[in-house]
Design an enzyme around this catalytic site. Structure first.
Site, mmCIF file in Angstrom:
data_model
loop_
_atom_site.group_PDB
_atom_site.id
_atom_site.type_symbol
_atom_site.label_atom_id
_atom_site.label_comp_id
_atom_site.label_asym_id
_atom_site.label_seq_id
_atom_site.Cartn_x
_atom_site.Cartn_y
_atom_site.Cartn_z
ATOM 1 C CG HIS A 62 -9.654 2.197 -4.673
ATOM 2 N ND1 HIS A 62 -8.358 2.601 -3.903
ATOM 3 C CD2 HIS A 62 -9.222 1.903 -6.196
ATOM 4 C CE1 HIS A 62 -7.374 2.352 -4.724
ATOM 5 N NE2 HIS A 62 -7.746 2.240 -5.960
ATOM 6 C CD GLU A 64 -11.374 1.345 0.620
ATOM 7 O OE1 GLU A 64 -11.495 0.954 -0.562
ATOM 8 O OE2 GLU A 64 -10.182 1.168 0.829
ATOM 9 C CB CYS A 92 -4.896 2.971 -0.926
ATOM 10 S SG CYS A 92 -6.221 4.245 -1.915
ATOM 11 C CB CYS A 95 -9.593 4.668 0.384
ATOM 12 S SG CYS A 95 -9.966 4.141 -1.386
#
Ligand SMILES: [Zn+2]
Length: 175
Positions: A62, A64, A92, A95
């Protein structure tokens, strides 16, 4: 006598969010869900990332996570103290957990994510009472633009799937 003005422009949250949006476009160009992240300290970029789990065969890729990992290498420290992470979409659970571990000071996100958001929409990991590290949170920065980017992407993807299905059906009819 000429006056000398010191150039000490402090960039706004919107400025950094636009940069995160540019990164999200890079994800989109690879067929990934468009999410981008920028890690900032002292008005400077420390690290950047965009979402690309499919192309990397990496469920943790992801935006992040990429930005936090690169940030650690850049700062030569696993604690990313006094940094702000800008993300186009509410993080999410994974993260948000990584943000607590990395000790970032502040999170700024664009669009809320009602389905998986862990900064208050689905769950609130970052403000959980038992959490040992408190992160300042600002949500909704350029939310409409960030959200429009995602909905356009999903709409296009649905249309592509539809067109592909239609094509397959036509091929079946011909064979
Ligand atoms: Zn995530």
């Amino acid at each position: 006598m000429t006056e000398i003005h010191a150039v000490t422009e402090i960039y706004s949250d919107e400025y950094w969010m636009r940069r995160a949006m540019d990164l999200a476009i890079q994800a989109q160009e690879r067929g990934e869900i468009p999410v981008g992240a920028v890690l900032v300290a002292d008005n400077k970029v420390i690290a950047e990332g965009f979402n690309h789990p499919i192309t990397e065969h990496d469920p943790t890729a992801h935006a992040e996570i990429i930005a936090l990992r690169r940030g650690g290498i850049q700062l030569q420290n696993y604690r990313l103290l006094n940094t702000t992470l800008y993300v186009t979409l509410e993080p999410c659970v994974m993260c948000a957990g990584a943000m607590v571990h990395s000790r970032i000071q502040r999170l700024v996100y664009g669009a809320s994510d009602m389905k998986t958001g862990a900064a208050g929409s689905l769950v609130d990991i970052l403000r959980h009472p038992g959490m040992n590290h408190k992160i300042q949170i600002t949500g909704g920065v350029l939310a409409e633009e960030c959200s429009a980017m995602l909905s356009t992407f999903f709409k296009q993807r649905r249309e592509q799937h539809k067109a592909l299905k239609k094509l397959k059906n036509q091929q079946q009819e011909l064979s």
